[in-house]
Design an enzyme around this catalytic site. Structure first.
Site, mmCIF file in Angstrom:
data_model
loop_
_atom_site.group_PDB
_atom_site.id
_atom_site.type_symbol
_atom_site.label_atom_id
_atom_site.label_comp_id
_atom_site.label_asym_id
_atom_site.label_seq_id
_atom_site.Cartn_x
_atom_site.Cartn_y
_atom_site.Cartn_z
ATOM 1 N N GLU A 186 0.862 -1.179 0.000
ATOM 2 C CA GLU A 186 0.000 0.000 0.000
ATOM 3 C C GLU A 186 0.897 1.228 0.000
ATOM 4 O O GLU A 186 1.875 1.303 0.744
ATOM 5 C CB GLU A 186 -0.938 0.033 1.202
ATOM 6 C CG GLU A 186 -0.245 0.209 2.533
ATOM 7 C CD GLU A 186 -1.188 0.624 3.662
ATOM 8 O OE1 GLU A 186 -1.418 1.838 3.824
ATOM 9 O OE2 GLU A 186 -1.637 -0.270 4.382
ATOM 10 N N THR A 245 -3.760 5.312 4.119
ATOM 11 C CA THR A 245 -4.089 6.588 4.760
ATOM 12 C C THR A 245 -5.217 7.289 4.006
ATOM 13 O O THR A 245 -5.188 8.498 3.766
ATOM 14 C CB THR A 245 -2.860 7.501 4.889
ATOM 15 O OG1 THR A 245 -1.701 6.723 5.196
ATOM 16 C CG2 THR A 245 -3.046 8.497 6.029
ATOM 17 N N LYS A 276 -8.107 -3.539 9.716
ATOM 18 C CA LYS A 276 -6.742 -3.136 10.044
ATOM 19 C C LYS A 276 -6.717 -2.856 11.547
ATOM 20 O O LYS A 276 -7.266 -1.850 12.007
ATOM 21 C CB LYS A 276 -6.359 -1.880 9.254
ATOM 22 C CG LYS A 276 -5.049 -1.232 9.683
ATOM 23 C CD LYS A 276 -4.821 0.042 8.883
ATOM 24 C CE LYS A 276 -3.655 0.854 9.427
ATOM 25 N NZ LYS A 276 -3.408 2.064 8.619
#
Length: 206
Positions: free
Chosen positions: A40, A69, A125
């Protein structure tokens, strides 16, 4: 893509964040060469969307390259347009169910986990994982046995193996793996760290 199947296959999600777009791209492609294909690119990376777009072009349409993010629907839309095949959020973010790619949503507490699932998260997550450690993951798996968890935050090679042994679908690793590579640091050292993590991931559960 089926995010959960991809996470189960790769077991390790590299989190690339840096100040040098060219170095960030080299980091993603070098990791892929070293067998760490799932990455990522954090949107806090300099020119992150270009990095994602070029990584997609370099690695092909099926490479598990996502955007991290992601904090707003606008972030999500731009990331998908750049070629991100999944999104990763640091916290609960509403409005991502219709973006067209799966979401790995940040959560920590049981209430946050329930909310993330209700918002359409494909996997959780668990962030920051260092706060509760592998023991906290074990505790969460009792009421959430079917939820795919990806601990992120302060996960070194030893902690990665411990989390996987306790039922994590995969682990997300940033600076312990990336180091300063995405800022222009030595790629040889990045390759050495990649080998260390791959060895830890490959170990059999004791």
């Amino acid at each position: 893509m089926n995010l959960v199947e991809s996470l189960r296959a790769h077991r390790l999600l590299a989190i690339v964040r840096g100040k040098d777009p060219a170095a960030a791209l080299r980091t993603v492609t070098t990791l892929a060469e070293e067998g760490i294909a799932a990455a990522e690119v954090s949107l806090t990376t300099a020119d992150a969307l270009t990095v994602i777009r070029r990584a997609r072009a370099a690695l092909g349409p099926d490479a598990p390259v996502g955007a991290g993010t992601v904090r707003t629907t606008e972030d999500a839309g731009r990331a998908v347009d750049a070629g991100a095949s999944y999104l990763v959020t640091p916290a609960l973010v509403e409005g991502l169910a219709g973006v067209g790619v799966p979401v790995l949503m940040g959560a920590l507490t049981p209430s946050e986990i329930e909310r993330a699932l209700a918002l359409g998260a494909a996997a959780i997550k668990l962030f920051p994982a260092s706060l509760g450690g592998p023991e906290y993951l074990s505790a969460l798996r009792a009421p959430f046995p079917e939820v795919p968890f990806v601990p992120v935050g302060g996960v070194d090679a030893a902690a990665a193996r411990d989390h996987l042994d306790r039922g994590a679908t995969a682990v997300g690793v940033g600076s312990p793996l990336i180091g300063d590579a995405a800022d222009g640091g030595d790629l040889g050292r990045l390759r050495a760290r990649a080998a260390q993590f791959r060895a830890a991931i490959a170990q059999e559960t004791v």
